[in-house]
Design a protein around this motif. Structure first.
Motif, PDB file in Angstrom:
ATOM      1  N   ASN A  35      12.056  -1.517  74.947  1.00  0.00           N
ATOM      2  CA  ASN A  35      12.765  -1.636  73.670  1.00  0.00           C
ATOM      3  C   ASN A  35      13.054  -3.099  73.333  1.00  0.00           C
ATOM      4  O   ASN A  35      12.985  -3.506  72.167  1.00  0.00           O
ATOM      5  CB  ASN A  35      14.073  -0.837  73.716  1.00  0.00           C
ATOM      6  CG  ASN A  35      13.831   0.655  73.806  1.00  0.00           C
ATOM      7  OD1 ASN A  35      12.793   1.146  73.384  1.00  0.00           O
ATOM      8  ND2 ASN A  35      14.789   1.377  74.373  1.00  0.00           N
ATOM      9  N   TRP A  36      13.367  -3.879  74.359  1.00  0.00           N
ATOM     10  CA  TRP A  36      13.539  -5.321  74.131  1.00  0.00           C
ATOM     11  C   TRP A  36      12.239  -5.958  73.672  1.00  0.00           C
ATOM     12  O   TRP A  36      12.242  -6.861  72.818  1.00  0.00           O
ATOM     13  CB  TRP A  36      14.044  -5.994  75.407  1.00  0.00           C
ATOM     14  CG  TRP A  36      15.494  -5.771  75.666  1.00  0.00           C
ATOM     15  CD1 TRP A  36      16.050  -4.877  76.536  1.00  0.00           C
ATOM     16  CD2 TRP A  36      16.588  -6.438  75.045  1.00  0.00           C
ATOM     17  NE1 TRP A  36      17.413  -4.942  76.503  1.00  0.00           N
ATOM     18  CE2 TRP A  36      17.786  -5.899  75.596  1.00  0.00           C
ATOM     19  CE3 TRP A  36      16.684  -7.432  74.077  1.00  0.00           C
ATOM     20  CZ2 TRP A  36      19.041  -6.332  75.203  1.00  0.00           C
ATOM     21  CZ3 TRP A  36      17.946  -7.875  73.677  1.00  0.00           C
ATOM     22  CH2 TRP A  36      19.097  -7.326  74.240  1.00  0.00           C
ATOM     23  N   LEU A  37      11.119  -5.505  74.249  1.00  0.00           N
ATOM     24  CA  LEU A  37       9.818  -6.024  73.812  1.00  0.00           C
ATOM     25  C   LEU A  37       9.536  -5.641  72.362  1.00  0.00           C
ATOM     26  O   LEU A  37       8.977  -6.446  71.598  1.00  0.00           O
ATOM     27  CB  LEU A  37       8.713  -5.492  74.737  1.00  0.00           C
ATOM     28  CG  LEU A  37       7.286  -5.960  74.434  1.00  0.00           C
ATOM     29  CD1 LEU A  37       7.184  -7.480  74.519  1.00  0.00           C
ATOM     30  CD2 LEU A  37       6.286  -5.311  75.393  1.00  0.00           C
ATOM     31  N   GLU A  38       9.912  -4.431  71.972  1.00  0.00           N
ATOM     32  CA  GLU A  38       9.745  -4.009  70.580  1.00  0.00           C
ATOM     33  C   GLU A  38      10.531  -4.927  69.644  1.00  0.00           C
ATOM     34  O   GLU A  38      10.023  -5.362  68.599  1.00  0.00           O
ATOM     35  CB  GLU A  38      10.209  -2.562  70.418  1.00  0.00           C
ATOM     36  CG  GLU A  38       9.346  -1.533  71.118  1.00  0.00           C
ATOM     37  CD  GLU A  38       8.067  -1.223  70.363  1.00  0.00           C
ATOM     38  OE1 GLU A  38       7.874  -1.797  69.268  1.00  0.00           O
ATOM     39  OE2 GLU A  38       7.253  -0.436  70.870  1.00  0.00           O
ATOM     40  N   LEU A  39      11.775  -5.214  70.010  1.00  0.00           N
ATOM     41  CA  LEU A  39      12.596  -6.082  69.169  1.00  0.00           C
ATOM     42  C   LEU A  39      12.027  -7.491  69.097  1.00  0.00           C
ATOM     43  O   LEU A  39      12.032  -8.131  68.029  1.00  0.00           O
ATOM     44  CB  LEU A  39      14.031  -6.120  69.707  1.00  0.00           C
ATOM     45  CG  LEU A  39      14.812  -4.797  69.657  1.00  0.00           C
ATOM     46  CD1 LEU A  39      16.193  -4.983  70.276  1.00  0.00           C
ATOM     47  CD2 LEU A  39      14.927  -4.294  68.228  1.00  0.00           C
TER      48      LEU A  39
ATOM     49  N   LYS B 239       2.790  -0.344  78.189  1.00  0.00           N
ATOM     50  CA  LYS B 239       3.717   0.757  77.937  1.00  0.00           C
ATOM     51  C   LYS B 239       2.978   2.087  77.797  1.00  0.00           C
ATOM     52  O   LYS B 239       3.492   3.132  78.198  1.00  0.00           O
ATOM     53  CB  LYS B 239       4.511   0.462  76.659  1.00  0.00           C
ATOM     54  CG  LYS B 239       5.467   1.571  76.250  1.00  0.00           C
ATOM     55  CD  LYS B 239       6.194   1.202  74.980  1.00  0.00           C
ATOM     56  CE  LYS B 239       7.127   2.315  74.534  1.00  0.00           C
ATOM     57  NZ  LYS B 239       7.844   1.977  73.283  1.00  0.00           N
ATOM     58  N   PHE B 240       1.779   2.053  77.249  1.00  0.00           N
ATOM     59  CA  PHE B 240       1.043   3.286  76.968  1.00  0.00           C
ATOM     60  C   PHE B 240       0.100   3.690  78.103  1.00  0.00           C
ATOM     61  O   PHE B 240      -0.261   4.851  78.197  1.00  0.00           O
ATOM     62  CB  PHE B 240       0.249   3.134  75.670  1.00  0.00           C
ATOM     63  CG  PHE B 240       1.108   2.772  74.504  1.00  0.00           C
ATOM     64  CD1 PHE B 240       1.954   3.702  73.940  1.00  0.00           C
ATOM     65  CD2 PHE B 240       1.090   1.503  73.975  1.00  0.00           C
ATOM     66  CE1 PHE B 240       2.765   3.380  72.872  1.00  0.00           C
ATOM     67  CE2 PHE B 240       1.887   1.161  72.899  1.00  0.00           C
ATOM     68  CZ  PHE B 240       2.731   2.111  72.347  1.00  0.00           C
TER      69      PHE B 240
ATOM     70  N   GLU C  53      18.824  -0.433  77.312  1.00  0.00           N
ATOM     71  CA  GLU C  53      18.630  -0.345  78.761  1.00  0.00           C
ATOM     72  C   GLU C  53      17.165  -0.383  79.156  1.00  0.00           C
ATOM     73  O   GLU C  53      16.848  -0.588  80.323  1.00  0.00           O
ATOM     74  CB  GLU C  53      19.273   0.952  79.281  1.00  0.00           C
ATOM     75  CG  GLU C  53      20.784   0.990  79.132  1.00  0.00           C
ATOM     76  CD  GLU C  53      21.380   2.297  79.614  1.00  0.00           C
ATOM     77  OE1 GLU C  53      20.580   3.172  80.061  1.00  0.00           O
ATOM     78  OE2 GLU C  53      22.614   2.456  79.555  1.00  0.00           O
ATOM     79  N   SER C  54      16.274  -0.171  78.204  1.00  0.00           N
ATOM     80  CA  SER C  54      14.836  -0.176  78.487  1.00  0.00           C
ATOM     81  C   SER C  54      14.235  -1.525  78.118  1.00  0.00           C
ATOM     82  O   SER C  54      14.487  -2.062  77.025  1.00  0.00           O
ATOM     83  CB  SER C  54      14.135   0.939  77.707  1.00  0.00           C
ATOM     84  OG  SER C  54      12.731   0.853  77.862  1.00  0.00           O
TER      85      SER C  54
END
Length: 577
Positions: free
Chosen positions: A269-273, A337-338, A265-266
């Motif tokens: 997290n998609w960017l991390e993947l 993100k940070f 949903e975030s």
């Protein structure tokens, strides 16, 4: 991956093979080739002189013309150059019946189905016989089509005179025919001073309409990766990168198992993947490139009398470089993100998230009008103006018009009536109306977000508060500041003393417990809604907090009713006196 030496090496090579003109004909270079005669002049002149650099060094007249021959002496020709031609068959296009008696030959555009595979001409050497490809090089994407490997191939000689005689022989025997659609000139150079390979491809495309279109590719790549101490340092960084990649992948797998569908949903997290996927692709490309270099480089360097196909290695190296560039781009994006805990960054992210629906709706309307104008420009000016020669070029030309780069004279000359109408209406609707609407949407949303923050709304977590809290914790650990637990103990001890004093004065135990509960509510609510650090701190109220506020208000109302009863009793006693 990229250093300035690559640019300078490409610049030197392009200056040598693209800008050098035929002696006595300053305008005849590779860029200006427009006919078969110009092509053979280039082959027998600038190309020949550029490939055989000893003539530059020994010929005093040419040496004085170029001022220095060192730029050619520094580079070593690997193997021998190769010239390759692709042709199409006769009768690969349809001729209207009324013209069939006038035309006995018809050569269409290049496709793999139209390619000519038969021998022609003298048929005594390889350049007259079709040869299949024995390399894994990717197909070439040119201006007019996608060209596969193979064709009519010949390699040049180590001797300049033999090569020149070969060119003359091919020219006199009409090696270039009406069916010729493209000619590739491939060769590779190595500069030991900077440890770079320069893989060069010169392309001459022959459209079915006639004429010649020239293009070129200069790839400066570092195939010998680990030579100096700095290269070994880079190798250690690559190993460290792989270790971190394994650790981060494990962490993300654990998060997916823990949160399951909520993980997706975030957007972060998609960017991390996506980053993990790109990193694995980059590692795979790097491994494949190193393996192929290990297997092929020694073999290519040994074949000095044959053509060395470094183009395959250069293409894979470029693919790897592109993957690395995309990965680093998204890594920089991840910084948001940070730093999104910062007030300014939070305002920007809130603005984009709020107006995304309005922007999507506006984008649909914008591109409907934009593509309508692009189709209009392509149909009106496509046959006369280069910027509108294709639908894709028309789209890019309109983006350039929005940025102020346009060729109004060409549009007006192509169509004196519709040209100015197209230009004026496009500028009015797209530039003055639609783009300003887009800016108004963002500006209005930003004003709303800024107003929310002006009344005290803050992000759920602020980086400044986190740093301040960490600083206080460090002071408490070094005993430079009293711990918060001690202060809480003192507070609870003080409240206990007050309770004991109330009992001695005869207050009921229920009243004492209600007073302590009221005090706790008051302290908790004041701490949340009346902070001394932020005077107008506004926080959204949850359901549990609303329940506490409601109970607090009920207790206050009961207390007020009790005080009113006591006051009435006192007033009655006073009136009785």
């Amino acid at each position: 991956m990229v250093n300035p030496h690559m640019y300078y090496l490409n610049k030197v090579m392009s200056s040598l093979f693209l800008d050098t003109s035929v002696p006595g004909e300053e305008r005849t270079n590779f860029k200006s080739i427009r006919s078969i005669t110009d092509f053979w002049k280039f082959m027998e002149g600038p190309l020949l002189e550029g490939l055989y650099w000893d003539s530059w060094y020994n010929n005093q007249q040419l040496y004085n013309l170029k001022n220095s021959s060192r730029i050619y002496y520094e580079n070593i020709l690997l193997g021998v150059p190769r010239v390759r031609q692709l042709k199409v068959r006769n009768n690969t296009c349809k001729v209207y019946s009324s013209f069939q008696s006038l035309m006995s030959e018809c050569y269409g555009k290049y496709t793999s189905a139209n390619e000519d595979l038969s021998n022609f001409g003298l048929q005594i050497n390889t350049e007259w016989r079709y040869s299949t490809s024995n390399t894994n090089s990717p197909w070439h994407w040119g201006f007019l089509g996608v060209y596969q490997n193979g064709g009519y191939i010949f390699t040049l000689s180590k001797s300049k005179s033999e090569t020149k005689n070969k060119f003359i022989d091919l020219r006199l025997n009409s090696w270039i025919t009406r069916g010729t659609r493209v000619i590739f000139i491939d060769f590779s150079l190595y500069n030991a001073n900077v440890n770079l390979f320069c893989i060069i491809r010169l392309v001459a495309e022959f459209p079915a309409t006639g004429g010649i279109l020239t293009s070129w590719q200069f790839y400066s790549v570092k195939l010998l990766r680990y030579v100096s101490y700095y290269d070994y340092f880079i190798a250690s960084c690559e190993i460290t990168f792989c270790i971190f990649l394994f650790v981060f992948t494990t962490q993300e797998v654990k998060k997916i198992k823990e949160f399951k569908s909520a993980y997706f949903e975030s957007i972060w997290n998609w960017l991390e993947l996506l980053l993990l996927l790109l990193c694995f692709v980059a590692v795979s490309f790097n491994t494949y490139c190193n393996v192929q270099i290990f297997l092929l480089l020694g073999e290519l360097l040994e074949s000095t009398e044959q053509y060395s196909d470094f183009y395959f290695l250069a293409c894979w190296h470029i693919y790897y470089n592109n993957i690395i560039a995309i990965t680093i781009f998204f890594t920089w994006i991840k910084i948001f993100k940070f730093i999104s805990f910062n007030k300014t960054m939070s305002q920007l992210s809130s603005t984009l998230s709020r107006c995304i629906k309005d922007i999507v709706g506006f984008a649909i309307m914008f591109f409907i009008i934009f593509f309508a104008y692009a189709q209009l420009g392509f149909l009106i000016f496509g046959s006369q103006v280069d910027d509108f020669s294709t639908f894709q070029n028309s789209i890019f030309a309109q983006f350039r018009i929005v940025l102020g780069d346009f060729n109004f004279a060409g549009i007006q000359q192509a169509n004196p009536i519709l040209g100015p109408i197209y230009f004026i209406t496009f500028i009015f609707f797209v530039f003055f109306v639609l783009l300003n609407m887009f800016l108004a949407i963002i500006n209005d949303t930003y004003s709303e977000v800024k107003a929310d923050y002006s009344i005290g709304r803050r992000p759920d977590f602020e980086l400044g508060k986190m740093i301040k809290q960490s600083y206080k914790n460090v002071l408490e650990k070094f005993r430079l500041k009293k711990a918060r637990k001690d202060e809480d103990k003192k507070t609870s001890k003080g409240s206990g003393d007050l309770a004991e004093q109330a009992r001695r004065e005869g207050f009921d135990e229920n009243e004492i417990q209600k007073a302590e509960q009221m005090k706790k509510w008051k302290e908790r609510l004041e701490k949340k809604y009346y902070s001394t650090e932020i005077q107008d701190d506004y926080q959204p109220v949850t359901q549990e907090e609303f329940r506490e506020l409601f109970l607090y208000a009920v207790e206050l109302e009961k207390e007020l009713h009790y005080i009113n009863l006591k006051l009435n009793q006192v007033m009655r006693k006073v009136s009785a006196l």
